[in-house]
Write a protein that holds these residues in place. Structure first.
Motif, mmCIF file in Angstrom:
data_model
loop_
_atom_site.group_PDB
_atom_site.id
_atom_site.type_symbol
_atom_site.label_atom_id
_atom_site.label_comp_id
_atom_site.label_asym_id
_atom_site.label_seq_id
_atom_site.Cartn_x
_atom_site.Cartn_y
_atom_site.Cartn_z
ATOM 1 N N ARG A 1 0.841 -1.107 -0.014
ATOM 2 C CA ARG A 1 0.124 -0.029 -0.113
ATOM 3 C C ARG A 1 0.945 1.128 0.206
ATOM 4 N NH1 ARG A 1 -1.754 3.143 3.625
ATOM 5 N NH2 ARG A 1 -0.856 2.243 5.394
ATOM 6 N N LYS A 2 1.890 1.137 0.846
ATOM 7 C CA LYS A 2 2.682 2.414 0.898
ATOM 8 C C LYS A 2 3.473 2.571 -0.538
ATOM 9 C CE LYS A 2 3.682 2.708 5.701
ATOM 10 N NZ LYS A 2 4.538 2.756 6.844
ATOM 11 N N GLY A 3 4.010 1.574 -1.319
ATOM 12 C CA GLY A 3 4.398 1.854 -2.805
ATOM 13 C C GLY A 3 3.359 2.325 -3.539
ATOM 14 N N LEU A 4 2.173 1.995 -3.350
ATOM 15 C CA LEU A 4 1.042 2.541 -4.160
ATOM 16 C C LEU A 4 0.932 3.995 -3.991
ATOM 17 C CD1 LEU A 4 -1.661 -0.271 -4.279
ATOM 18 C CD2 LEU A 4 -0.005 0.204 -6.180
ATOM 19 N N GLU A 5 1.129 4.280 -2.641
ATOM 20 C CA GLU A 5 1.001 5.924 -2.552
ATOM 21 C C GLU A 5 2.445 6.655 -2.697
ATOM 22 O OE1 GLU A 5 -0.373 5.455 1.536
ATOM 23 O OE2 GLU A 5 -2.327 4.684 0.945
ATOM 24 N N ASN B 1 3.606 8.217 -4.993
ATOM 25 C CA ASN B 1 3.439 9.765 -5.869
ATOM 26 C C ASN B 1 2.836 10.679 -4.726
ATOM 27 O OD1 ASN B 1 4.701 8.745 -8.261
ATOM 28 N ND2 ASN B 1 2.750 8.137 -9.053
ATOM 29 N N ALA B 2 1.735 10.324 -4.083
ATOM 30 C CA ALA B 2 0.962 11.146 -3.040
ATOM 31 C C ALA B 2 2.284 11.557 -2.083
ATOM 32 C CB ALA B 2 0.034 10.401 -2.240
ATOM 33 N N SER B 3 3.286 10.738 -1.623
ATOM 34 C CA SER B 3 4.326 10.867 -0.827
ATOM 35 C C SER B 3 5.236 12.079 -1.430
ATOM 36 C CB SER B 3 5.116 9.779 -0.660
ATOM 37 O OG SER B 3 5.693 9.554 0.263
ATOM 38 N N ILE B 4 5.395 11.946 -2.566
ATOM 39 C CA ILE B 4 6.494 12.942 -3.294
ATOM 40 C C ILE B 4 5.726 14.302 -3.221
ATOM 41 C CG2 ILE B 4 7.428 13.476 -5.485
ATOM 42 C CD1 ILE B 4 7.884 10.630 -6.088
ATOM 43 N N GLN C 1 3.591 15.315 -1.386
ATOM 44 C CA GLN C 1 3.507 15.843 0.109
ATOM 45 C C GLN C 1 4.809 16.500 0.540
ATOM 46 O OE1 GLN C 1 1.438 16.417 2.763
ATOM 47 N NE2 GLN C 1 3.175 16.765 4.301
ATOM 48 N N ASP C 2 5.899 15.821 0.045
ATOM 49 C CA ASP C 2 7.307 16.502 0.137
ATOM 50 C C ASP C 2 7.471 17.798 -0.384
ATOM 51 O OD1 ASP C 2 9.708 16.030 1.401
ATOM 52 O OD2 ASP C 2 10.571 15.737 -0.709
ATOM 53 N N GLU C 3 6.810 17.958 -1.667
ATOM 54 C CA GLU C 3 6.901 19.116 -2.451
ATOM 55 C C GLU C 3 6.160 20.272 -1.697
ATOM 56 O OE1 GLU C 3 5.683 18.006 -6.197
ATOM 57 O OE2 GLU C 3 7.538 17.404 -7.023
ATOM 58 N N ARG C 4 4.902 19.984 -1.284
ATOM 59 C CA ARG C 4 4.299 20.909 -0.453
ATOM 60 C C ARG C 4 4.953 21.654 0.996
ATOM 61 N NH1 ARG C 4 -0.087 17.326 -1.620
ATOM 62 N NH2 ARG C 4 0.168 16.379 0.231
ATOM 63 N N GLN C 5 5.594 20.360 1.546
ATOM 64 C CA GLN C 5 6.210 20.792 2.721
ATOM 65 C C GLN C 5 7.537 21.611 2.418
ATOM 66 O OE1 GLN C 5 7.034 17.613 5.691
ATOM 67 N NE2 GLN C 5 9.073 18.514 5.972
ATOM 68 N N THR C 6 8.062 21.227 1.360
ATOM 69 C CA THR C 6 9.413 22.042 0.906
ATOM 70 C C THR C 6 8.936 23.501 0.550
ATOM 71 O OG1 THR C 6 10.482 20.361 0.151
ATOM 72 C CG2 THR C 6 11.443 22.250 -0.981
ATOM 73 N N ALA C 7 7.800 23.690 0.048
ATOM 74 C CA ALA C 7 7.275 25.075 -0.443
ATOM 75 C C ALA C 7 7.088 25.846 0.877
ATOM 76 C CB ALA C 7 6.088 24.903 -1.354
ATOM 77 N N LEU C 8 6.674 25.248 1.845
ATOM 78 C CA LEU C 8 6.353 25.944 3.140
ATOM 79 C C LEU C 8 7.657 26.758 3.823
ATOM 80 C CD1 LEU C 8 3.920 23.579 5.224
ATOM 81 C CD2 LEU C 8 3.323 25.867 4.232
ATOM 82 N N GLY C 9 8.605 25.794 3.428
ATOM 83 C CA GLY C 9 10.027 26.427 4.014
ATOM 84 C C GLY C 9 10.391 26.461 5.524
ATOM 85 N N TRP C 10 9.450 25.726 6.198
ATOM 86 C CA TRP C 10 9.390 25.285 7.526
ATOM 87 C C TRP C 10 10.658 24.560 8.206
ATOM 88 C CZ3 TRP C 10 4.178 23.465 9.789
ATOM 89 C CH2 TRP C 10 3.308 24.676 9.440
ATOM 90 N N ARG C 11 11.406 24.900 9.236
ATOM 91 C CA ARG C 11 12.640 24.363 9.745
ATOM 92 C C ARG C 11 12.051 24.195 11.271
ATOM 93 N NH1 ARG C 11 13.485 29.446 9.155
ATOM 94 N NH2 ARG C 11 14.928 30.242 10.963
ATOM 95 N N ASP C 12 12.770 23.196 11.798
ATOM 96 C CA ASP C 12 12.650 22.842 13.291
ATOM 97 C C ASP C 12 13.963 22.700 13.839
ATOM 98 O OD1 ASP C 12 13.572 19.996 13.860
ATOM 99 O OD2 ASP C 12 12.489 19.989 11.657
ATOM 100 N N ASP C 13 14.087 22.999 15.176
ATOM 101 C CA ASP C 13 15.059 22.871 15.989
ATOM 102 C C ASP C 13 14.861 21.964 17.179
ATOM 103 O OD1 ASP C 13 17.522 23.198 17.537
ATOM 104 O OD2 ASP C 13 16.945 25.086 18.659
ATOM 105 N N THR C 14 15.236 20.852 17.035
ATOM 106 C CA THR C 14 14.622 19.764 17.839
ATOM 107 C C THR C 14 16.097 19.212 18.746
ATOM 108 O OG1 THR C 14 13.409 18.729 16.037
ATOM 109 C CG2 THR C 14 14.007 17.281 17.969
ATOM 110 N N GLU D 1 -3.450 14.162 7.461
ATOM 111 C CA GLU D 1 -2.263 14.450 6.809
ATOM 112 C C GLU D 1 -1.332 15.354 7.521
ATOM 113 O OE1 GLU D 1 -0.824 15.490 2.570
ATOM 114 O OE2 GLU D 1 -2.656 14.431 2.792
ATOM 115 N N PRO D 2 -0.115 14.970 7.726
ATOM 116 C CA PRO D 2 0.790 16.031 8.588
ATOM 117 C C PRO D 2 0.945 17.042 7.694
ATOM 118 C CG PRO D 2 1.840 13.979 8.210
ATOM 119 C CD PRO D 2 0.525 13.706 7.832
ATOM 120 N N VAL D 3 1.353 18.269 7.892
ATOM 121 C CA VAL D 3 1.360 19.475 7.195
ATOM 122 C C VAL D 3 3.212 19.521 7.038
ATOM 123 C CG1 VAL D 3 1.609 21.836 7.103
ATOM 124 C CG2 VAL D 3 -0.195 20.635 8.290
ATOM 125 N N TYR D 4 3.911 18.919 8.272
ATOM 126 C CA TYR D 4 5.096 19.059 8.352
ATOM 127 C C TYR D 4 5.739 17.568 8.999
ATOM 128 C CZ TYR D 4 9.819 20.511 9.817
ATOM 129 O OH TYR D 4 11.553 20.640 9.840
#
Length: 170
Positions: free
Chosen positions: A55-59, A61-64, A66-79, A157-160
């Protein structure tokens, strides 16, 4: 002159039965050690398994996407772990270096080589953009932290998402 002494026929110390017993004993030890090693390898496996790999293999493209949306946000974290290792702190910032507030942040904390010590915690927002949670199993060493930030109203769905390595000093 002395007469030659008749020598008695010598009994062979190694017979065919001895050779067979040595041969069987050698391979018996090899089989026993191999069996023990196979048992240990199979019974102590603590690695990560993906129960739904198809199922994860079928998804993928959706994963890619999601990664592009996250990159466009430009968020970063200090963990990091707080001054006392019993607390995990995450500071979320956007591309303008403003605090990202009002999110639901969830972290899965575990060791790099096994999933036996994995703990999932929900971080509370203690200040705008600063999220903290207690981490009860904190001991020294390397930890992997998988972060997921969700919009307050949505839990699907996570935003980040981020994966960080953290170190607790001895």
């Amino acid at each position: 002159m002395s007469e030659p002494v008749a020598s008695k026929p010598r009994k062979s110390r190694m017979s065919g039965r001895h050779v067979l017993m040595c041969f069987l004993g050698f391979f018996g030890i090899i089989f026993a050690v191999d069996g023990f090693m196979i048992y240990q390898a199979v019974s102590t496996f603590g690695g990560i398994e993906t129960p739904d790999a198809y199922r994860k293999g079928l998804e993928y493209n959706a994963s890619i996407a999601q990664d592009e949306r996250q990159t466009a946000l430009g968020w970063r974290d200090d963990t990091k772990f707080a001054s006392t290792p019993e607390r995990l702190q995450v500071a979320l910032r956007d591309k303008e270096d403003s605090a990202v507030a009002g999110k639901r942040v969830v972290a899965t904390i575990g060791r790099p080589a096994t999933n036996r010590h994995d703990v999932t915690v929900t971080l509370a927002e203690t200040a705008p953009g600063l999220y903290e949670a207690a981490f009860p199993g904190a001991v020294e060493g390397t930890w992997i932290i998988d972060l997921s930030a969700y919009d307050a109203g949505s839990s699907n769905e996570p935003v980040y998402q981020a994966r960080r390595r953290a170190w607790i000093k001895p």
